[in-house]
Design a protein around this motif. Sequence first.
Motif, PDB file in Angstrom:
ATOM      1  N   GLY A   8      14.543  -7.057 -13.990  1.00  0.00           N
ATOM      2  CA  GLY A   8      15.361  -7.042 -15.289  1.00  0.00           C
ATOM      3  C   GLY A   8      16.786  -7.063 -15.129  1.00  0.00           C
ATOM      4  N   GLU A   9      17.228  -6.052 -14.079  1.00  0.00           N
ATOM      5  CA  GLU A   9      18.756  -5.821 -13.887  1.00  0.00           C
ATOM      6  C   GLU A   9      19.356  -7.128 -13.397  1.00  0.00           C
ATOM      7  OE1 GLU A   9      18.770  -2.486 -11.167  1.00  0.00           O
ATOM      8  OE2 GLU A   9      17.926  -1.158 -12.293  1.00  0.00           O
ATOM      9  N   ARG A  10      18.766  -7.857 -12.394  1.00  0.00           N
ATOM     10  CA  ARG A  10      19.414  -9.042 -12.167  1.00  0.00           C
ATOM     11  C   ARG A  10      19.489 -10.051 -13.339  1.00  0.00           C
ATOM     12  NH1 ARG A  10      15.803  -8.425  -7.599  1.00  0.00           N
ATOM     13  NH2 ARG A  10      14.424  -9.837  -8.428  1.00  0.00           N
ATOM     14  N   THR A  11      18.624 -10.037 -14.173  1.00  0.00           N
ATOM     15  CA  THR A  11      18.598 -10.970 -15.465  1.00  0.00           C
ATOM     16  C   THR A  11      19.800 -10.761 -16.346  1.00  0.00           C
ATOM     17  OG1 THR A  11      16.134 -11.449 -15.181  1.00  0.00           O
ATOM     18  CG2 THR A  11      17.273 -11.774 -17.372  1.00  0.00           C
ATOM     19  N   ALA A  12      20.016  -9.389 -16.517  1.00  0.00           N
ATOM     20  CA  ALA A  12      21.093  -8.744 -17.344  1.00  0.00           C
ATOM     21  C   ALA A  12      22.504  -9.570 -17.188  1.00  0.00           C
ATOM     22  CB  ALA A  12      21.221  -7.292 -17.262  1.00  0.00           C
ATOM     23  N   GLY A  13      22.483  -9.639 -15.668  1.00  0.00           N
ATOM     24  CA  GLY A  13      23.799 -10.162 -15.558  1.00  0.00           C
ATOM     25  C   GLY A  13      23.961 -11.676 -15.697  1.00  0.00           C
ATOM     26  N   ARG A  14      22.944 -12.572 -15.495  1.00  0.00           N
ATOM     27  CA  ARG A  14      22.856 -13.571 -15.649  1.00  0.00           C
ATOM     28  C   ARG A  14      22.612 -14.080 -17.381  1.00  0.00           C
ATOM     29  NH1 ARG A  14      18.872 -13.871 -11.452  1.00  0.00           N
ATOM     30  NH2 ARG A  14      17.374 -13.717 -12.804  1.00  0.00           N
ATOM     31  N   ALA A  15      22.512 -13.108 -18.099  1.00  0.00           N
ATOM     32  CA  ALA A  15      22.354 -13.366 -19.357  1.00  0.00           C
ATOM     33  C   ALA A  15      23.438 -13.052 -20.187  1.00  0.00           C
ATOM     34  CB  ALA A  15      21.081 -12.654 -20.009  1.00  0.00           C
ATOM     35  N   ARG A  16      24.817 -12.602 -19.578  1.00  0.00           N
ATOM     36  CA  ARG A  16      25.806 -12.072 -20.218  1.00  0.00           C
ATOM     37  C   ARG A  16      26.723 -13.194 -20.979  1.00  0.00           C
ATOM     38  NH1 ARG A  16      28.239 -10.870 -15.736  1.00  0.00           N
ATOM     39  NH2 ARG A  16      27.483  -8.742 -15.861  1.00  0.00           N
ATOM     40  N   GLY A  17      27.057 -13.053 -22.210  1.00  0.00           N
ATOM     41  CA  GLY A  17      27.439 -13.880 -22.954  1.00  0.00           C
ATOM     42  C   GLY A  17      26.878 -15.108 -23.731  1.00  0.00           C
ATOM     43  N   ARG A  18      25.345 -14.832 -23.602  1.00  0.00           N
ATOM     44  CA  ARG A  18      24.408 -16.251 -23.931  1.00  0.00           C
ATOM     45  C   ARG A  18      23.803 -15.721 -25.156  1.00  0.00           C
ATOM     46  NH1 ARG A  18      21.615 -19.338 -18.862  1.00  0.00           N
ATOM     47  NH2 ARG A  18      22.963 -18.759 -17.170  1.00  0.00           N
ATOM     48  N   ARG A  39       0.698  -1.099  -0.028  1.00  0.00           N
ATOM     49  CA  ARG A  39      -0.004   0.204  -0.276  1.00  0.00           C
ATOM     50  C   ARG A  39       0.728   1.199   0.135  1.00  0.00           C
ATOM     51  NH1 ARG A  39      -5.209  -0.726   0.648  1.00  0.00           N
ATOM     52  NH2 ARG A  39      -5.970  -2.654   1.151  1.00  0.00           N
ATOM     53  N   ASN A  40       2.090   1.274  -0.082  1.00  0.00           N
ATOM     54  CA  ASN A  40       3.182   2.276  -0.165  1.00  0.00           C
ATOM     55  C   ASN A  40       3.035   2.873  -1.482  1.00  0.00           C
ATOM     56  OD1 ASN A  40       5.041   4.404   0.233  1.00  0.00           O
ATOM     57  ND2 ASN A  40       6.458   2.776   1.366  1.00  0.00           N
ATOM     58  N   ASP A  41       2.769   4.277  -1.619  1.00  0.00           N
ATOM     59  CA  ASP A  41       2.621   4.817  -2.915  1.00  0.00           C
ATOM     60  C   ASP A  41       4.037   4.932  -3.387  1.00  0.00           C
ATOM     61  OD1 ASP A  41      -0.047   4.797  -3.103  1.00  0.00           O
ATOM     62  OD2 ASP A  41      -0.041   6.847  -2.081  1.00  0.00           O
ATOM     63  N   ALA A  42       5.121   5.000  -2.505  1.00  0.00           N
ATOM     64  CA  ALA A  42       6.387   4.903  -3.004  1.00  0.00           C
ATOM     65  C   ALA A  42       7.091   3.706  -3.656  1.00  0.00           C
ATOM     66  CB  ALA A  42       7.487   5.331  -1.770  1.00  0.00           C
ATOM     67  N   VAL A  43       6.239   2.760  -3.279  1.00  0.00           N
ATOM     68  CA  VAL A  43       6.611   1.317  -4.102  1.00  0.00           C
ATOM     69  C   VAL A  43       5.772   1.362  -5.505  1.00  0.00           C
ATOM     70  CG1 VAL A  43       6.577  -1.190  -3.910  1.00  0.00           C
ATOM     71  CG2 VAL A  43       6.986   0.201  -2.009  1.00  0.00           C
ATOM     72  N   THR A  44       6.538   1.323  -6.622  1.00  0.00           N
ATOM     73  CA  THR A  44       6.057   1.104  -7.876  1.00  0.00           C
ATOM     74  C   THR A  44       6.176  -0.223  -8.571  1.00  0.00           C
ATOM     75  OG1 THR A  44       7.882   1.858  -9.200  1.00  0.00           O
ATOM     76  CG2 THR A  44       6.161   3.588  -8.415  1.00  0.00           C
ATOM     77  N   ALA A  45       5.187  -0.588  -9.454  1.00  0.00           N
ATOM     78  CA  ALA A  45       5.247  -1.835 -10.432  1.00  0.00           C
ATOM     79  C   ALA A  45       6.562  -1.848 -11.077  1.00  0.00           C
ATOM     80  CB  ALA A  45       4.044  -2.269 -10.770  1.00  0.00           C
ATOM     81  N   GLU A  46       6.779  -0.741 -11.624  1.00  0.00           N
ATOM     82  CA  GLU A  46       7.924  -0.375 -12.666  1.00  0.00           C
ATOM     83  C   GLU A  46       9.251  -0.601 -11.920  1.00  0.00           C
ATOM     84  OE1 GLU A  46       4.366   1.584 -14.003  1.00  0.00           O
ATOM     85  OE2 GLU A  46       5.286   1.596 -12.164  1.00  0.00           O
ATOM     86  N   GLU A  47       9.265  -0.208 -10.645  1.00  0.00           N
ATOM     87  CA  GLU A  47      10.641  -0.491 -10.034  1.00  0.00           C
ATOM     88  C   GLU A  47      10.811  -1.923  -9.767  1.00  0.00           C
ATOM     89  OE1 GLU A  47      11.755   3.279  -7.162  1.00  0.00           O
ATOM     90  OE2 GLU A  47      10.085   2.583  -6.783  1.00  0.00           O
ATOM     91  N   ILE A  48       9.492  -2.627  -9.184  1.00  0.00           N
ATOM     92  CA  ILE A  48       9.795  -4.177  -8.916  1.00  0.00           C
ATOM     93  C   ILE A  48      10.272  -4.881 -10.291  1.00  0.00           C
ATOM     94  CG2 ILE A  48       8.430  -6.191  -8.294  1.00  0.00           C
ATOM     95  CD1 ILE A  48       6.668  -4.102  -6.654  1.00  0.00           C
ATOM     96  N   ALA A  83       4.774  -8.420  -8.038  1.00  0.00           N
ATOM     97  CA  ALA A  83       5.719  -9.062  -7.352  1.00  0.00           C
ATOM     98  C   ALA A  83       5.549 -10.712  -7.534  1.00  0.00           C
ATOM     99  CB  ALA A  83       5.410  -8.901  -5.813  1.00  0.00           C
ATOM    100  N   VAL A  84       4.277 -10.972  -7.884  1.00  0.00           N
ATOM    101  CA  VAL A  84       3.900 -12.544  -8.162  1.00  0.00           C
ATOM    102  C   VAL A  84       4.749 -12.889  -9.384  1.00  0.00           C
ATOM    103  CG1 VAL A  84       2.234 -14.098  -8.668  1.00  0.00           C
ATOM    104  CG2 VAL A  84       1.986 -12.645  -6.769  1.00  0.00           C
ATOM    105  N   ALA A  85       4.761 -11.943 -10.303  1.00  0.00           N
ATOM    106  CA  ALA A  85       5.384 -12.226 -11.596  1.00  0.00           C
ATOM    107  C   ALA A  85       6.632 -12.469 -11.581  1.00  0.00           C
ATOM    108  CB  ALA A  85       5.217 -11.058 -12.628  1.00  0.00           C
ATOM    109  N   VAL A  86       7.533 -11.643 -10.712  1.00  0.00           N
ATOM    110  CA  VAL A  86       8.818 -11.807 -10.338  1.00  0.00           C
ATOM    111  C   VAL A  86       9.030 -13.186  -9.520  1.00  0.00           C
ATOM    112  CG1 VAL A  86      10.862 -11.117  -9.157  1.00  0.00           C
ATOM    113  CG2 VAL A  86       9.244  -9.316 -10.099  1.00  0.00           C
ATOM    114  N   ALA A  87       8.312 -13.695  -8.728  1.00  0.00           N
ATOM    115  CA  ALA A  87       8.216 -14.646  -7.766  1.00  0.00           C
ATOM    116  C   ALA A  87       8.115 -16.031  -8.823  1.00  0.00           C
ATOM    117  CB  ALA A  87       7.567 -14.794  -6.415  1.00  0.00           C
TER     118      ALA A  87
END
Length: 346
Positions: free
Chosen positions: A46-56, A32-41, A332-336
């Motif tokens: 996406g940033e974590r995925t970028a590292g795992r995709a290196r060289g593939r 319920r915190n308006d400072a939390v956004t779906a875009e940031e989640i 959050a469920v989409a990430v999990a």
Amino acid sequence: MHAALVARPGSCIRQLAQRNRAREIQFTRFLRNDAVTAEEIAGCAGERTAGRARGRDVVVAQDTSELSLGGQRAKANGYGPVGKGGALRGLLLHAALAIDAGNGGVIGLIDAKVWNRTGGKAKHRRSRTTKQKESQRWLDSTRRAAEVLTEAATITVVSDRESDIYAHFAFRPSRAHLIVRACQNRRIETGEEEQQIDLLFSHIDSLPEAGRLKVNVPAAPGRKARSSELAVRFSPVALCKPLHGAADLPEAVTLTMVDVRETSTAEGGKPIHWRLLTTHPVTNLVEARRIVDLYRMRWVIEEYFHTQKTGGFDIEAADISDPEVMIRFATAVAVAAVSVMQLVKA
């Protein structure tokens, strides 16, 4: 919250908190915190995925799924229409998954957009540009894939017939190739000296077979697993610009069409027939087979949506009255759901 969702997949906040009142309040305040956004989640994932995709070599499968959350009660809470007829209300989720092209493993989430339809009936589609339509999501996720996967060896974005949009081909990032199942029987340019016009489907149907492929078709609801043979045709094609709503688009886009169809009628189902438009060059049967194999990886995103719904989280059973809070929870469920799929496949 991510750890709780992975450890105990579900859509009830109380159960996720394991009936710990303090933890339940913590999760509720977070959503319920308006400072939390779906875009940031989604962006952090996406940033974590970028590292795992290196060289593939990476296949990015993207698609849209409806999250049906009810009828009159959901409407009263402000949820927009989903499905046909408008009786059901809920949200829409568009997701893009990174998949290892070599082994089919799920690398991670590239993009996830959850939205609520509001604003009443839209203008006729021919009076709107792609940017003014929901179909802009296909272009946005392709662009996002190119932005995130900067260190990947190659990027191929695959998607089904709904993404057969001229602007999708015209504005694709240079680093990202596309494989799209064709939906529209578009006009194409034929002939070098005279600009003759033909139709895409009749052109590819008139070509001789380039060869045949043996494939194993997995079981699916209402379909048994089977071995099959596919007849293959392929050809470069120049798609003509649409007649309506295309003022800012190039006059033609050059692609390759790979057409595959089962040579015999499938028992208990329709025979396979895929018309695949791709930006990859195809000059022989081996390269055509590669396009078919990459497109077949799109099925992973169907498994992903199944994991979020009846196969795991039962997201459509979530009892959250505020659409904005539900959008954050669905993201959050989409990430999990990616983490759960990785654990299951491992």
